[in-house]
Design a protein around this motif. Structure first.
Motif, mmCIF file in Angstrom:
data_model
loop_
_atom_site.group_PDB
_atom_site.id
_atom_site.type_symbol
_atom_site.label_atom_id
_atom_site.label_comp_id
_atom_site.label_asym_id
_atom_site.label_seq_id
_atom_site.Cartn_x
_atom_site.Cartn_y
_atom_site.Cartn_z
ATOM 1 N N VAL A 218 -46.261 -24.573 64.179
ATOM 2 C CA VAL A 218 -47.407 -24.394 65.065
ATOM 3 C C VAL A 218 -46.983 -23.821 66.411
ATOM 4 O O VAL A 218 -47.668 -22.967 66.983
ATOM 5 C CB VAL A 218 -48.177 -25.717 65.226
ATOM 6 C CG1 VAL A 218 -49.352 -25.551 66.169
ATOM 7 C CG2 VAL A 218 -48.666 -26.222 63.869
ATOM 8 N N ALA A 219 -45.845 -24.257 66.939
ATOM 9 C CA ALA A 219 -45.365 -23.742 68.228
ATOM 10 C C ALA A 219 -45.097 -22.240 68.149
ATOM 11 O O ALA A 219 -45.463 -21.484 69.053
ATOM 12 C CB ALA A 219 -44.108 -24.490 68.657
ATOM 13 N N GLU A 220 -44.478 -21.790 67.062
ATOM 14 C CA GLU A 220 -44.217 -20.356 66.884
ATOM 15 C C GLU A 220 -45.521 -19.576 66.725
ATOM 16 O O GLU A 220 -45.646 -18.456 67.215
ATOM 17 C CB GLU A 220 -43.300 -20.113 65.683
ATOM 18 C CG GLU A 220 -41.855 -20.475 65.943
ATOM 19 C CD GLU A 220 -41.249 -19.691 67.100
ATOM 20 O OE1 GLU A 220 -41.465 -18.457 67.202
ATOM 21 O OE2 GLU A 220 -40.549 -20.310 67.920
ATOM 22 N N PHE A 221 -46.482 -20.165 66.026
ATOM 23 C CA PHE A 221 -47.798 -19.536 65.864
ATOM 24 C C PHE A 221 -48.449 -19.322 67.229
ATOM 25 O O PHE A 221 -48.939 -18.233 67.535
ATOM 26 C CB PHE A 221 -48.693 -20.404 64.974
ATOM 27 C CG PHE A 221 -50.129 -19.987 64.961
ATOM 28 C CD1 PHE A 221 -50.546 -18.922 64.179
ATOM 29 C CD2 PHE A 221 -51.067 -20.661 65.723
ATOM 30 C CE1 PHE A 221 -51.869 -18.524 64.175
ATOM 31 C CE2 PHE A 221 -52.396 -20.278 65.729
ATOM 32 C CZ PHE A 221 -52.805 -19.206 64.948
ATOM 33 N N LEU A 222 -48.456 -20.369 68.070
ATOM 34 C CA LEU A 222 -49.047 -20.252 69.411
ATOM 35 C C LEU A 222 -48.333 -19.189 70.234
ATOM 36 O O LEU A 222 -48.973 -18.365 70.889
ATOM 37 C CB LEU A 222 -48.971 -21.593 70.137
ATOM 38 C CG LEU A 222 -49.951 -22.663 69.709
ATOM 39 C CD1 LEU A 222 -49.621 -23.986 70.377
ATOM 40 C CD2 LEU A 222 -51.370 -22.250 70.041
ATOM 41 N N LYS A 223 -47.014 -19.219 70.203
ATOM 42 C CA LYS A 223 -46.218 -18.250 70.970
ATOM 43 C C LYS A 223 -46.546 -16.823 70.548
ATOM 44 O O LYS A 223 -46.759 -15.947 71.387
ATOM 45 C CB LYS A 223 -44.737 -18.545 70.765
ATOM 46 C CG LYS A 223 -43.819 -17.680 71.567
ATOM 47 C CD LYS A 223 -42.374 -18.080 71.335
ATOM 48 C CE LYS A 223 -41.430 -17.182 72.071
ATOM 49 N NZ LYS A 223 -40.024 -17.530 71.826
ATOM 50 N N SER A 224 -46.615 -16.571 69.242
ATOM 51 C CA SER A 224 -46.884 -15.206 68.776
ATOM 52 C C SER A 224 -48.301 -14.769 69.140
ATOM 53 O O SER A 224 -48.514 -13.629 69.537
ATOM 54 C CB SER A 224 -46.627 -15.071 67.275
ATOM 55 O OG SER A 224 -47.621 -15.695 66.521
ATOM 56 N N LYS A 225 -49.276 -15.670 69.027
ATOM 57 C CA LYS A 225 -50.664 -15.319 69.377
ATOM 58 C C LYS A 225 -50.791 -15.014 70.868
ATOM 59 O O LYS A 225 -51.470 -14.065 71.260
ATOM 60 C CB LYS A 225 -51.633 -16.440 68.988
ATOM 61 C CG LYS A 225 -51.859 -16.547 67.520
ATOM 62 C CD LYS A 225 -52.529 -15.298 67.004
ATOM 63 C CE LYS A 225 -52.626 -15.288 65.513
ATOM 64 N NZ LYS A 225 -52.963 -13.995 64.964
ATOM 65 N N ILE A 226 -50.144 -15.800 71.701
ATOM 66 C CA ILE A 226 -50.205 -15.565 73.147
ATOM 67 C C ILE A 226 -49.520 -14.247 73.490
ATOM 68 O O ILE A 226 -50.067 -13.417 74.225
ATOM 69 C CB ILE A 226 -49.602 -16.759 73.912
ATOM 70 C CG1 ILE A 226 -50.517 -17.976 73.762
ATOM 71 C CG2 ILE A 226 -49.369 -16.414 75.379
ATOM 72 C CD1 ILE A 226 -49.913 -19.284 74.221
ATOM 73 N N ASN A 227 -48.328 -14.010 72.928
ATOM 74 C CA ASN A 227 -47.615 -12.758 73.201
ATOM 75 C C ASN A 227 -48.387 -11.542 72.706
ATOM 76 O O ASN A 227 -48.471 -10.530 73.409
ATOM 77 C CB ASN A 227 -46.217 -12.800 72.585
ATOM 78 C CG ASN A 227 -45.270 -13.668 73.381
ATOM 79 O OD1 ASN A 227 -45.433 -13.841 74.579
ATOM 80 N ND2 ASN A 227 -44.294 -14.232 72.705
ATOM 81 N N GLU A 228 -48.955 -11.609 71.509
ATOM 82 C CA GLU A 228 -49.755 -10.493 70.974
ATOM 83 C C GLU A 228 -50.902 -10.155 71.909
ATOM 84 O O GLU A 228 -51.174 -8.980 72.189
ATOM 85 C CB GLU A 228 -50.335 -10.852 69.596
ATOM 86 C CG GLU A 228 -49.354 -10.865 68.464
ATOM 87 C CD GLU A 228 -49.963 -11.433 67.187
ATOM 88 O OE1 GLU A 228 -51.202 -11.540 67.085
ATOM 89 O OE2 GLU A 228 -49.178 -11.786 66.286
ATOM 90 N N ASN A 229 -51.588 -11.179 72.388
ATOM 91 C CA ASN A 229 -52.740 -10.950 73.256
ATOM 92 C C ASN A 229 -52.344 -10.481 74.639
ATOM 93 O O ASN A 229 -53.083 -9.727 75.269
ATOM 94 C CB ASN A 229 -53.604 -12.215 73.321
ATOM 95 C CG ASN A 229 -54.464 -12.367 72.093
ATOM 96 O OD1 ASN A 229 -55.476 -11.705 71.956
ATOM 97 N ND2 ASN A 229 -54.034 -13.214 71.167
ATOM 98 N N LEU A 230 -51.191 -10.902 75.134
ATOM 99 C CA LEU A 230 -50.720 -10.393 76.429
ATOM 100 C C LEU A 230 -50.413 -8.901 76.335
ATOM 101 O O LEU A 230 -50.725 -8.139 77.255
ATOM 102 C CB LEU A 230 -49.487 -11.175 76.904
ATOM 103 C CG LEU A 230 -49.756 -12.597 77.369
ATOM 104 C CD1 LEU A 230 -48.452 -13.318 77.671
ATOM 105 C CD2 LEU A 230 -50.679 -12.620 78.582
ATOM 106 N N VAL A 231 -49.832 -8.473 75.221
ATOM 107 C CA VAL A 231 -49.568 -7.036 75.014
ATOM 108 C C VAL A 231 -50.891 -6.280 74.964
ATOM 109 O O VAL A 231 -51.026 -5.207 75.568
ATOM 110 C CB VAL A 231 -48.727 -6.815 73.733
ATOM 111 C CG1 VAL A 231 -48.672 -5.348 73.360
ATOM 112 C CG2 VAL A 231 -47.314 -7.364 73.925
ATOM 113 N N LEU A 232 -51.896 -6.834 74.289
ATOM 114 C CA LEU A 232 -53.213 -6.185 74.236
ATOM 115 C C LEU A 232 -53.857 -6.096 75.616
ATOM 116 O O LEU A 232 -54.625 -5.181 75.882
ATOM 117 C CB LEU A 232 -54.148 -6.944 73.282
ATOM 118 C CG LEU A 232 -53.807 -6.857 71.798
ATOM 119 C CD1 LEU A 232 -54.716 -7.770 70.983
ATOM 120 C CD2 LEU A 232 -53.932 -5.415 71.295
#
Length: 132
Positions: free
Chosen positions: A20-34
């Motif tokens: 779950v921690a990796e999932f949150l990290k990837s979702k936050i990073n993806e959206n910051l790039v967007l």
């Protein structure tokens, strides 16, 4: 392990199929790039899952479920050494007829995680610290 579901005297553990921690990290990073933030700039964003808990109780005629999460975001500026840290807390409650199903448990947990990510990405203080 995310929590428990109780059926009278019996308790069933609820676990996640993914990190779950990796999932949150990837979702936050993806959206910051967007949002236009670039990977590898002078800021480092750390995502720490402090708490994620879920509890469902059987009831007649209405059972209940409660999910809560705490995520700590830390932004470190590699150039200036400045650090920004903030905890994001969210709790959700829902009712269901007698007992919840796995699908409704999954939905409650996923909704909580999505709302946590949304709250982080809409936080002006966090975004301002990334922009400085």
């Amino acid at each position: 392990y995310l929590g428990q579901k109780s059926f009278g005297d019996q308790k069933v553990n609820i676990t996640a199929d993914q990190n779950v921690a990796e999932f949150l990290k990837s979702k936050i990073n993806e959206n910051l790039v967007l949002k236009g933030f670039k990977v590898g700039e002078d800021k480092v964003v750390e995502v720490h899952l402090k708490t994620l808990a879920f509890k469902a109780k059987r009831g007649f005629p209405v059972g209940s479920a409660k999910a809560n999460g705490v995520v700590r975001i830390i932004v470190r500026n590699a150039v200036s050494g400045d650090t920004f840290s903030k905890d994001y807390v969210l709790e959700s409650k829902s009712d269901h007829f007698i007992s919840s199903f796995k699908s409704s448990d999954d939905q409650a947990i996923n909704t909580l995680l999505q709302e946590l990510v949304k709250g982080i990405l809409e936080d002006d203080e966090f975004l301002a610290n990334l922009s400085r």
